[in-house]
Design a protein around this motif. Structure first.
Motif, PDB file in Angstrom:
ATOM      1  N   THR A  30      -2.127  23.244  27.195  1.00 46.12           N
ATOM      2  CA  THR A  30      -2.118  23.339  28.656  1.00 46.12           C
ATOM      3  C   THR A  30      -3.475  22.874  29.187  1.00 46.12           C
ATOM      4  OG1 THR A  30      -3.002  25.550  28.519  1.00 46.12           O
ATOM      5  CG2 THR A  30      -0.590  25.354  28.538  1.00 46.12           C
ATOM      6  N   PRO A  31      -3.609  22.640  30.520  1.00 40.91           N
ATOM      7  CA  PRO A  31      -4.934  22.295  31.060  1.00 40.91           C
ATOM      8  C   PRO A  31      -5.976  23.368  30.725  1.00 40.91           C
ATOM      9  CG  PRO A  31      -3.243  21.925  32.714  1.00 40.91           C
ATOM     10  CD  PRO A  31      -2.558  22.568  31.542  1.00 40.91           C
ATOM     11  N   GLN A  32      -5.558  24.642  30.685  1.00 47.80           N
ATOM     12  CA  GLN A  32      -6.505  25.706  30.319  1.00 47.80           C
ATOM     13  C   GLN A  32      -6.994  25.496  28.883  1.00 47.80           C
ATOM     14  OE1 GLN A  32      -3.607  26.224  31.826  1.00 47.80           O
ATOM     15  NE2 GLN A  32      -4.004  27.454  33.668  1.00 47.80           N
ATOM     16  N   ALA A  33      -6.006  25.128  28.042  1.00 50.04           N
ATOM     17  CA  ALA A  33      -6.364  24.879  26.644  1.00 50.04           C
ATOM     18  C   ALA A  33      -7.330  23.703  26.553  1.00 50.04           C
ATOM     19  CB  ALA A  33      -5.112  24.586  25.825  1.00 50.04           C
ATOM     20  N   GLU A  34      -7.119  22.723  27.430  1.00 48.70           N
ATOM     21  CA  GLU A  34      -7.979  21.532  27.460  1.00 48.70           C
ATOM     22  C   GLU A  34      -9.421  21.925  27.774  1.00 48.70           C
ATOM     23  OE1 GLU A  34      -9.364  17.663  27.549  1.00 48.70           O
ATOM     24  OE2 GLU A  34      -7.748  18.693  26.519  1.00 48.70           O
ATOM     25  N   SER A  35      -9.590  22.794  28.763  1.00 46.50           N
ATOM     26  CA  SER A  35     -10.944  23.216  29.135  1.00 46.50           C
ATOM     27  C   SER A  35     -11.554  24.053  28.015  1.00 46.50           C
ATOM     28  CB  SER A  35     -10.895  23.958  30.477  1.00 46.50           C
ATOM     29  OG  SER A  35     -11.462  25.224  30.367  1.00 46.50           O
ATOM     30  N   ARG A  36     -10.678  24.853  27.337  1.00 48.03           N
ATOM     31  CA  ARG A  36     -11.177  25.625  26.192  1.00 48.03           C
ATOM     32  C   ARG A  36     -11.688  24.693  25.094  1.00 48.03           C
ATOM     33  NH1 ARG A  36      -6.992  29.233  26.651  1.00 48.03           N
ATOM     34  NH2 ARG A  36      -5.770  28.216  25.028  1.00 48.03           N
ATOM     35  N   HIS A  37     -10.932  23.590  24.926  1.00 46.96           N
ATOM     36  CA  HIS A  37     -11.295  22.612  23.889  1.00 46.96           C
ATOM     37  C   HIS A  37     -12.695  22.027  24.177  1.00 46.96           C
ATOM     38  CE1 HIS A  37     -10.945  19.347  21.031  1.00 46.96           C
ATOM     39  NE2 HIS A  37     -11.332  18.525  21.993  1.00 46.96           N
ATOM     40  N   LEU A  38     -12.909  21.710  25.469  1.00 50.76           N
ATOM     41  CA  LEU A  38     -14.194  21.133  25.883  1.00 50.76           C
ATOM     42  C   LEU A  38     -15.337  22.122  25.607  1.00 50.76           C
ATOM     43  CD1 LEU A  38     -14.771  18.413  27.241  1.00 50.76           C
ATOM     44  CD2 LEU A  38     -15.040  19.648  29.385  1.00 50.76           C
ATOM     45  N   THR A  39     -15.135  23.350  26.004  1.00 49.41           N
ATOM     46  CA  THR A  39     -16.134  24.395  25.786  1.00 49.41           C
ATOM     47  C   THR A  39     -16.458  24.505  24.301  1.00 49.41           C
ATOM     48  OG1 THR A  39     -15.033  25.566  27.556  1.00 49.41           O
ATOM     49  CG2 THR A  39     -16.691  26.798  26.321  1.00 49.41           C
ATOM     50  N   GLN A  40     -15.355  24.455  23.519  1.00 49.16           N
ATOM     51  CA  GLN A  40     -15.528  24.594  22.073  1.00 49.16           C
ATOM     52  C   GLN A  40     -16.376  23.439  21.515  1.00 49.16           C
ATOM     53  OE1 GLN A  40     -11.774  24.921  20.072  1.00 49.16           O
ATOM     54  NE2 GLN A  40     -12.765  25.309  18.093  1.00 49.16           N
ATOM     55  N   THR A  41     -16.096  22.214  22.018  1.00 45.86           N
ATOM     56  CA  THR A  41     -16.850  21.048  21.546  1.00 45.86           C
ATOM     57  C   THR A  41     -18.337  21.227  21.824  1.00 45.86           C
ATOM     58  OG1 THR A  41     -14.941  19.773  22.243  1.00 45.86           O
ATOM     59  CG2 THR A  41     -16.881  18.515  21.612  1.00 45.86           C
ATOM     60  N   ILE A  42     -18.642  21.686  23.061  1.00 50.94           N
ATOM     61  CA  ILE A  42     -20.049  21.877  23.436  1.00 50.94           C
ATOM     62  C   ILE A  42     -20.692  22.938  22.540  1.00 50.94           C
ATOM     63  CG2 ILE A  42     -21.581  22.718  25.278  1.00 50.94           C
ATOM     64  CD1 ILE A  42     -19.542  21.430  27.262  1.00 50.94           C
ATOM     65  N   LEU A  43     -19.959  24.033  22.321  1.00 51.30           N
ATOM     66  CA  LEU A  43     -20.495  25.118  21.497  1.00 51.30           C
ATOM     67  C   LEU A  43     -20.739  24.659  20.064  1.00 51.30           C
ATOM     68  CD1 LEU A  43     -18.470  28.202  22.781  1.00 51.30           C
ATOM     69  CD2 LEU A  43     -20.920  27.751  23.050  1.00 51.30           C
ATOM     70  N   GLU A  44     -19.792  23.848  19.570  1.00 46.62           N
ATOM     71  CA  GLU A  44     -19.936  23.349  18.192  1.00 46.62           C
ATOM     72  C   GLU A  44     -21.183  22.487  18.071  1.00 46.62           C
ATOM     73  OE1 GLU A  44     -16.280  21.396  17.192  1.00 46.62           O
ATOM     74  OE2 GLU A  44     -15.216  23.309  16.972  1.00 46.62           O
ATOM     75  N   ALA A  45     -21.361  21.606  19.069  1.00 46.23           N
ATOM     76  CA  ALA A  45     -22.544  20.727  19.041  1.00 46.23           C
ATOM     77  C   ALA A  45     -23.806  21.578  19.071  1.00 46.23           C
ATOM     78  CB  ALA A  45     -22.514  19.767  20.233  1.00 46.23           C
ATOM     79  N   ALA A  46     -23.821  22.599  19.931  1.00 47.03           N
ATOM     80  CA  ALA A  46     -24.996  23.458  20.062  1.00 47.03           C
ATOM     81  C   ALA A  46     -25.274  24.193  18.763  1.00 47.03           C
ATOM     82  CB  ALA A  46     -24.794  24.450  21.202  1.00 47.03           C
ATOM     83  N   SER A  47     -24.191  24.688  18.125  1.00 45.88           N
ATOM     84  CA  SER A  47     -24.450  25.453  16.899  1.00 45.88           C
ATOM     85  C   SER A  47     -24.880  24.507  15.773  1.00 45.88           C
ATOM     86  CB  SER A  47     -23.241  26.312  16.504  1.00 45.88           C
ATOM     87  OG  SER A  47     -22.219  25.478  16.038  1.00 45.88           O
ATOM     88  N   ALA A  48     -24.379  23.263  15.799  1.00 43.49           N
ATOM     89  CA  ALA A  48     -24.826  22.283  14.799  1.00 43.49           C
ATOM     90  C   ALA A  48     -26.327  22.031  14.970  1.00 43.49           C
ATOM     91  CB  ALA A  48     -24.043  20.983  14.929  1.00 43.49           C
ATOM     92  N   GLN A  49     -26.743  21.907  16.233  1.00 40.32           N
ATOM     93  CA  GLN A  49     -28.176  21.696  16.536  1.00 40.32           C
ATOM     94  C   GLN A  49     -28.994  22.882  16.074  1.00 40.32           C
ATOM     95  OE1 GLN A  49     -29.776  19.777  19.755  1.00 40.32           O
ATOM     96  NE2 GLN A  49     -28.724  18.083  18.768  1.00 40.32           N
ATOM     97  N   ALA A  50     -28.477  24.086  16.387  1.00 35.80           N
ATOM     98  CA  ALA A  50     -29.208  25.299  16.019  1.00 35.80           C
ATOM     99  C   ALA A  50     -29.341  25.381  14.503  1.00 35.80           C
ATOM    100  CB  ALA A  50     -28.478  26.531  16.562  1.00 35.80           C
ATOM    101  N   ALA A  51     -28.260  25.006  13.805  1.00 33.56           N
ATOM    102  CA  ALA A  51     -28.297  25.048  12.344  1.00 33.56           C
ATOM    103  C   ALA A  51     -29.326  24.050  11.820  1.00 33.56           C
ATOM    104  CB  ALA A  51     -26.915  24.739  11.790  1.00 33.56           C
ATOM    105  N   ALA A  52     -29.317  22.844  12.415  1.00 33.45           N
ATOM    106  CA  ALA A  52     -30.249  21.807  11.967  1.00 33.45           C
ATOM    107  C   ALA A  52     -31.684  22.255  12.207  1.00 33.45           C
ATOM    108  CB  ALA A  52     -29.965  20.497  12.695  1.00 33.45           C
ATOM    109  N   SER A  53     -31.951  22.831  13.392  1.00 34.15           N
ATOM    110  CA  SER A  53     -33.333  23.232  13.681  1.00 34.15           C
ATOM    111  C   SER A  53     -33.737  24.407  12.800  1.00 34.15           C
ATOM    112  CB  SER A  53     -33.506  23.561  15.163  1.00 34.15           C
ATOM    113  OG  SER A  53     -32.919  24.797  15.469  1.00 34.15           O
ATOM    114  N   ALA A  54     -32.773  25.325  12.544  1.00 30.38           N
ATOM    115  CA  ALA A  54     -33.073  26.475  11.692  1.00 30.38           C
ATOM    116  C   ALA A  54     -33.390  25.998  10.272  1.00 30.38           C
ATOM    117  CB  ALA A  54     -31.899  27.441  11.677  1.00 30.38           C
ATOM    118  N   GLN A  55     -32.600  25.018   9.809  1.00 26.81           N
ATOM    119  CA  GLN A  55     -32.824  24.483   8.471  1.00 26.81           C
ATOM    120  C   GLN A  55     -34.205  23.807   8.399  1.00 26.81           C
ATOM    121  OE1 GLN A  55     -30.230  21.370   7.240  1.00 26.81           O
ATOM    122  NE2 GLN A  55     -30.577  21.768   5.060  1.00 26.81           N
TER     123      GLN A  55
END
Ligand SMILES: [Zn+2]
Length: 539
Positions: A31-56
């Motif tokens: 649904t469109p709601q699911a679509e917005s959830r997907h976008l949020t998830q993408t941003i969060l994933e990118a952020a956590s990847a960055q956090a992991a890289a900086s932590a490493q």
């Protein structure tokens, strides 16, 4: 880039693709709601990847290659060598090239890790007031290095006292605030661009294994030139008080006592074409002014006479010498030259000899800075003035001109300037008025320079050396220059870089690059690039 939302405009490929992806997901039951959830998830994933890289990156404490990486490198190297060895036509050149390429990636990784370890060890404090920075975060940047791009994470924070954000690790690593060049790339950009046009510099750098753009290299070299100017300003500024002058002169005198020596200073100027009134030609002409594109570059060189010798082919070579070069006026040259002369033994010299052509500004400078120096007019300039009269009277290249000038040239070499002036004065009444005027100009030239025209003892000493009956004193005298050839050839060398066909400079641009060139020639390159010292202590 401009984007428009006009319904008649065909959507861009990016938007079409995004729409198609969204439609596909909706068709798959989202649904469109699911679509917005997907976008949020993408941003969060990118952020956590960055956090992991900086932590490493932040926990990296040792710079090393893993066993597997070393194995992969060894295999790669073996494979390359195998190919070369199977081809009899490939020579050592291929071996050198392929080994350099093979080692680049492992070295890049090692450099990246070593830089990261170094960055991690830097306390997150204000470099100015050394207080802990607040609001600390991590940010990543890419550096162009000798081995390729390095990705580095650095802590940064805010200093409430100075009111600034700082990246302390960047200072510690020698990185510019907004420039991606590593210290080695900074140095190589400066070196190559001060020696050759940037188009060529980029190609040379590429052959040396450095992937740099024309624009990046040009900007970096300019930045380095400004750094060099700052360094020079400090170096020259060390002479602001009497105590500082004594200190500098004392430093030059350190070491074992030396034999009495002569310090030679040669001064000259050449003109450079600049772009300063660019595009204003018409405007200036309307104001009745001529656009000024040519400007003087003032130059000087200083060396000890005992550092001047001869090659087997009888060419004069100077093993150690100092240079000063500037577009910023006579006063700037004067200060640079004085500083350089002090560093090269001005305070210890038995005799200081200033050699130049007849330009008045030079003798004024000499009188001001080197009041006890002996002034000497370049012999060849003096002779040229006589040739000018000869050509005017008898025509260029005629035997009569030659016959007339020969005895006068000899008189100059015999220090008989007064006789030369008498001969010219005697000539005057027999000439037309225009010619009289020209001869008068030359008489005045010799009048002004009589005291500077002493060549005989040096020329006699040279003759005695040739005949093998020179005294010790004459042997030393023979080495003394009678002309300002050393500075003239220096001017030509600078012109090879700064005065090419179709080249225009800006004052800021040429001064910065010239400053780099001069720093290099003065043997002070390592002051700006400590990593370039021939032997860096490793313990
Ligand atoms: Zn601070």
């Amino acid at each position: 880039m401009t984007t428009t939302t006009s319904p008649t405009t065909e959507p861009s490929r990016q938007i079409r693709r995004a729409k198609a992806r969204a439609a596909a997901r909706i068709a798959a039951g989202a649904t469109p709601q699911a679509e917005s959830r997907h976008l949020t998830q993408t941003i969060l994933e990118a952020a956590s990847a960055q956090a992991a890289a900086s932590a490493q990156a932040a926990t990296l404490a040792r710079a090393q290659l893993a066993e597997a990486e070393v194995d992969a490198w060894r295999k790669d190297m073996d494979a390359r060598l195998e190919v070369i060895l199977a081809h009899p036509e490939q020579n050592l050149g291929e071996i050198e090239e392929q080994l350099a390429r093979s080692v680049k990636e492992p070295l890049r990784r090692l450099a990246q890790r070593a830089a990261q370890v170094k960055a991690n060890a830097v306390p997150c404090q204000c470099p100015k007031c050394h207080r802990d920075l607040t609001q600390q975060k991590w940010l990543c940047r890419t550096i162009h290095s000798r081995f390729g791009p390095l990705t580095l994470w650095r802590r940064y924070g805010f200093c409430p006292r100075c009111g600034e954000w700082h990246f302390p690790a960047d200072y510690a690593l020698g990185l510019g605030r907004k420039a991606p060049a590593s210290p080695y790339v900074q140095e190589i950009s400066a070196l190559l661009v001060s020696k050759m046009p940037v188009e060529q510099a980029v190609l040379v750098a590429e052959r040396l294994g450095l992937d740099l753009s024309r624009c990046g290299m040009h900007q970096e070299a300019h930045r380095q030139g400004l750094k060099a100017q700052d360094w020079r300003a400090q170096f020259v500024g060390q002479l602001e008080t009497w105590e500082q002058i004594q200190q500098v002169a004392g430093a030059a005198a350190e070491g074992p006592p030396v034999q009495p020596f002569t310090l030679v200073i040669e001064i000259d100027a050449w003109d450079i074409r600049e772009r300063d009134d660019w595009g204003k030609t018409k405007e200036l002409r309307e104001q009745g002014k001529k656009p000024q594109r040519w400007h003087w570059v003032y130059m000087a060189t200083v060396f000890r006479l005992d550092h001047r010798g001869q090659t087997a082919g009888n060419r004069a070579v100077i093993t150690q010498r100092g240079y000063a070069a500037t577009r910023l006026g006579i006063e700037a040259l004067s200060a640079q030259l004085y500083r350089e002369a002090l560093a090269r033994g001005l305070g210890q010299a038995q005799l200081v000899l200033v050699i130049a052509d007849g330009a008045l500004w030079i003798w004024n400078l000499a009188k001001d800075r080197f009041p006890n120096a002996r002034q000497q007019l370049d012999l060849f300039h003096a002779e040229e003035h006589l040739w000018a009269v000869a050509h005017d009277l008898y025509g260029k290249g005629t035997p009569q001109a030659q016959a007339w000038v020969a005895p006068l040239l000899q008189q100059i070499r015999n220090d008989q300037t007064v006789a030369v002036m008498a001969a010219l004065t005697e000539l005057k009444p027999r000439l037309l008025e225009a010619q009289q005027q020209k001869v008068q100009t030359q008489i005045e030239y010799f009048q002004h320079n009589t005291q500077r025209m002493k060549y005989k003892e040096v020329l006699d000493a040279r003759k005695a050396c040739e005949q093998g009956k020179a005294t010790e004193e004459q042997k030393q005298l023979a080495n003394r220059p009678v002309g300002s050839g050393a500075i003239e050839s220096t001017c030509r060398q600078y012109q090879c870089r700064f005065k090419r066909t179709g080249q225009f400079w800006t004052t800021a641009g040429d001064e910065a690059l010239m400053c780099l060139e001069t720093l290099w020639r003065n043997g002070r390159w390592q002051e700006l690039y400590p990593h370039a010292r021939p032997s860096i202590a490793l313990n």
